[in-house]
Design an enzyme around this catalytic site. Sequence first.
Site, mmCIF file in Angstrom:
data_model
loop_
_atom_site.group_PDB
_atom_site.id
_atom_site.type_symbol
_atom_site.label_atom_id
_atom_site.label_comp_id
_atom_site.label_asym_id
_atom_site.label_seq_id
_atom_site.Cartn_x
_atom_site.Cartn_y
_atom_site.Cartn_z
ATOM 1 N N ILE A 1 13.102 0.253 8.981
ATOM 2 C CA ILE A 1 12.024 0.901 8.102
ATOM 3 C C ILE A 1 10.855 0.216 8.370
ATOM 4 C CG2 ILE A 1 11.469 1.318 5.466
ATOM 5 C CD1 ILE A 1 13.479 2.850 6.604
ATOM 6 N N CYS B 1 -4.456 -21.567 -8.513
ATOM 7 C CA CYS B 1 -3.746 -22.902 -8.824
ATOM 8 C C CYS B 1 -1.933 -23.236 -8.306
ATOM 9 C CB CYS B 1 -3.317 -23.770 -9.756
ATOM 10 S SG CYS B 1 -2.263 -23.720 -10.890
ATOM 11 N N CYS C 1 1.122 -19.475 -17.571
ATOM 12 C CA CYS C 1 0.397 -20.171 -16.515
ATOM 13 C C CYS C 1 -1.248 -19.446 -16.681
ATOM 14 C CB CYS C 1 0.657 -18.710 -15.852
ATOM 15 S SG CYS C 1 -0.314 -18.401 -14.807
ATOM 16 N N ILE D 1 0.693 -1.395 0.361
ATOM 17 C CA ILE D 1 0.117 0.083 -0.065
ATOM 18 C C ILE D 1 0.894 1.237 0.085
ATOM 19 C CG2 ILE D 1 -1.431 1.228 1.453
ATOM 20 C CD1 ILE D 1 -2.708 -1.869 2.252
ATOM 21 N N LYS E 1 -2.142 -0.869 12.357
ATOM 22 C CA LYS E 1 -3.434 0.814 11.930
ATOM 23 C C LYS E 1 -4.228 -0.905 11.911
ATOM 24 C CE LYS E 1 -0.272 3.083 8.432
ATOM 25 N NZ LYS E 1 1.907 2.198 9.135
ATOM 26 N N VAL F 1 26.470 -10.345 3.576
ATOM 27 C CA VAL F 1 27.824 -9.426 4.068
ATOM 28 C C VAL F 1 28.492 -9.969 5.511
ATOM 29 C CG1 VAL F 1 28.712 -6.846 5.053
ATOM 30 C CG2 VAL F 1 27.016 -7.110 3.086
ATOM 31 N N HIS G 1 0.379 4.466 1.345
ATOM 32 C CA HIS G 1 -0.107 5.290 2.034
ATOM 33 C C HIS G 1 -0.102 6.629 1.937
ATOM 34 C CE1 HIS G 1 -0.502 1.838 5.280
ATOM 35 N NE2 HIS G 1 1.039 1.839 4.825
ATOM 36 N N ARG H 1 8.404 -7.006 9.830
ATOM 37 C CA ARG H 1 8.557 -5.863 9.895
ATOM 38 C C ARG H 1 10.068 -5.384 10.728
ATOM 39 N NH1 ARG H 1 3.483 -6.440 11.856
ATOM 40 N NH2 ARG H 1 1.593 -6.029 10.731
ATOM 41 N N SER I 1 6.699 0.436 8.512
ATOM 42 C CA SER I 1 5.328 1.044 7.645
ATOM 43 C C SER I 1 5.458 2.652 8.252
ATOM 44 C CB SER I 1 3.835 0.242 8.222
ATOM 45 O OG SER I 1 3.004 0.838 7.470
#
Lengths: 433, 123, 502
Positions: free
Chosen positions: C347, C449, C412, C59, C262, C184, C61, C323, C349
């Site tokens: 980082i 599928c 597909c 999304i 949220k 790394v 925002h 997250r 939402s």
Amino acid sequence: MREFRYDVIAIGGGPAGMAAALSAKQAGAEKVLIIERDRELGGILQQCIHNGFGLRRFEDELTGPGYAHRYINMVKASDIDVWLDSTVLSAAPGGIVTSVSPQQGLRVATGSSVVYSMGCRERTRGAIRIPGSRPAGVFTAGAAQRMVNMEGYLPGKEVVIVGSGDIGLIMARRMTLEGAKVKAVFEIMPYSNGLTRNIVQCLEDFGIPLYLAHSVVAVHGKDRVTGVTVAEVDAALTPIPGTEFDVACDCVLLSVGLIPENELGRAAGLHIDAVTGGGVVDQFRETSLAGYFAAGNVLHVHDLVDWVSQEAEIAGKSAALHALGKLPPAGEHRPVTAGDGVRTVVPQRLSPPSGQLSVRFYLRASRPMGASILRLHADGNVVWERKLRVVKPSEMIVAEISWKKLGSSDVLEFTVVPAPVEADSEPAEEEVA
Amino acid sequence: MTRHVHAIQCIGCPVGCGGEVVIEAGAVIEMRGFTCDKGQAYAADEVVAPKRMVTTTVRVDGGTLPLLPVVSERPVPKDAIFDCIRLLRSVVVQAPVEADAIIVADALGLGVNFRAACSIAEA
Amino acid sequence: MMAHKGMASFPTRADVVIIGGGVVGCAIARELARYSLSVVLLERAPDVAMGTSKANSGILHAGFDADPGTWKARLNVRGAQLYADVSEGLGIPRREIGSLVVARNEADLATLDGLKRRGVENGVTGLEFWSRDQLLSHEPNVSPDVAGALWAPSGAVVCPFLATIGFAENAIRNGVRIVTECAVTGIDVTDGRVAAVVTPLGRIQARYVVNAAGVFSGDVARMAGDDSFTITPRRGEYILFDRSAGSLVNTVLFPTPDKVSKGILVAPTVHGNVFIGPNASEVDDKADHETTGVGLAQIVAGARKIVPALPLPTAITEFAGLRAAAGKDFIIGASPVTRGLVHAAGIQSPGLTSAPAIAEVIVESLREEGLVLSPNPAFVPDNPRRPVFHEAAPTEMADLIAANPLYGRVICRCETITEAEIVAAIRAPCGARTIDGVKRRVRAGSGRCQGGFCGPRVTAILARELGIPVTAVRKDAPDSWLFLPRAALDGIDLPTRETSHA
């Protein structure tokens, strides 16, 4: 873009499409076309290398490819057109079927009648919401079957099978014969969803345990699957806390149901039976879309290819008669419903008879029962009945009923009820092995 | 002499009849519950000498497909299934192959041929 | 380029090394590509967008959630604007469908009032209150016992994979090296300044390092002696429905938020599916992407509060994302400890929305740290457009097949994806190397599928295009092999006649 004109078009060249096309031809359709997505006809039969096909249709025990080849040879001997490597993008009102292929590009074929014969697809892990991680190694049984039997690759060495559908049982044996260890088959229902013969020859023969009323509650593994957690379920199919146990494996095969592949019909507004997942049809296997017929697993999932072929013969013949203007207009429909003990019935409605002596019904029971009676009720009165020795949801019940019995009632309903118990005399002295 | 009753589930066809075979002195003396000749024969065999049809694939060189499905002409003794599979694993055939062609004759001296279940064209 | 035949040797020096190929790292790479610099992006997984960027709500925002003055507030609105500018050129599917925060009672309406005021302060335009009737006429499947809603017309949905890949591809086209399967393992620091990045594939000398390592960004910071923050992964679970359920909702539907999240949303995806989720649960394991029975039940219950009739039988997959939470705000800018190290960390939402704006700020940070930025005269801002067969008109379809017959082979069937599109996705810069890589780029296998039909075919195409055996084709992760050769079981002896008697 090139345009073509046909009397009857079958979408899908598996057993249903081939039988429908052949029967349409026999019933007088001149120009008949099969459109097949793969590079050869035969559909899913080509990967079903096991035997047991055709006992009814050919009175012979064939493999899947063997059954397919009998039909392929019949199609080759006819002047039915076949478009291979061609995918249908849409099938619009008026029988306008648009397809593409690498060699032929975009082609539009218009059929006076069209038979849906696209088969079905497998239910996935997502559809049954098995929690856990999403590692590699979780396959639907049919996808694995294709890799093993047609491509020559193995999906794993230590296998757990979820669901006791026939493809899962067949794959349990296949993987065992390929040298893999099949740990167990877990079935959430208290009964198997496969044919009894497959329980015997695919599981019991190889000592593979079948756990009924058990559900996989978690899949483990980060990159590749490492195991599953299984639990017993209660009558509401809810996992019972405390019954969990882990099974290590590097491969999970899912055989948890088949769903008619009706996307083309859905896009065109096809009226779909919520239980079968296929179109609602009358005795001609004509759908709610004028001139569109359906047969095989796209209409309802079958246990035997023999029934698919039979049903497709009905649809193909009807499609030909429709193309020739010999099928009466639909008129009023009478509903045929699934009553107590019956999960599905096809056809779901009857149009007025047209030269037919009888109607063939395909039913599935809603639960396993012993000796039972299949009854047809017309406006509440029993007008036909048949004894069944045993009833299993996994096995199709086929009933051919004459129009005399079907009469002209408003509503027809099928039921399956347990038969009254008959005392069996068992010799007391025998020892049961 | 003791009689033994064996409960047998027929696998001859999808109807899946269940029945009983009564054995006395190593011989079948009675059968009940089987509804066709084939079922009777299967049930008797199943008690005395169980047999199964065997299907598998063999490798194909130069064909449109990499594998050819093969099937035993008749059921083979159940305890020879894995030996048949092992034998067929090492078989490689050259395309084209015609349906019903004999791929392995008289496998393991069992008197059963393995045949191509379908044809495979040359690539 | 990613590891495949003909690849250049591993770089030994760079002006800037970016650690992490999520949407943030890739947006930064693309932003740095505007300048004449040698830039290397290192990603531990076989593909970009393999962490938080592959499992989120997708999304964009509007920007009314964050407290004014925070990075989140600043960068959300700017990021949403940047997507509007660049999506088409970079090939990022984006639909501006608006969002609604649904209130169920008077208390919720009061919360919406606060959200609106905050939104205005953050620069969100077009916010308005909707009555119950307005809401129900726009969203007929919403529960009738609602009180009203806050409408944000600038809310949008985007494909998070193709956003990441769009940035990555453009970065590569403009000279950035992306090395995958390269974790790394250390950062050399000399005299308080980064000197090199150490990996199992080799050491890269660099005076500037950007830490965009998502849930691992705390670990990366510590490699450079900076322990100023810690990441606590917070898992969110989702259920995705088939496109046949696509008409369930028309906009992104949020519940009225509580203090921590949220809430569980019901929203369309940019491709016409519908999803519900996410919940939130803290986990210890940074690779824990397991869904749970409890979690899935939670999101079903949460979603039902907004949309009572969920089409559960049309569910096609469930997944979980992590997250990279590190407190309330993003951690953006120069390390307080180590010179030359710049963080784009913590980082969560609205991280996807903010990514291109984060990239602008990070480049500015690097300039402040002393990186000389001179414009790259050859910078090309857009990626070439790739045809999407099923969106083409019939005459275009015929033309496409005439030009490349593989457009005529549908691989597909659920999503109508052709072989030509799959081959293009593999051959592109930042091309697909795995089954899921193909799926994320062109949606082959993302339909109902779930690859049951096309999986074996996509496997064969990947093997052919990459020049590898079928048995080397992977699902997504480094050891996610799919198939064994039949010969793998040749060593396992089958039971003999003597032992097999059942």
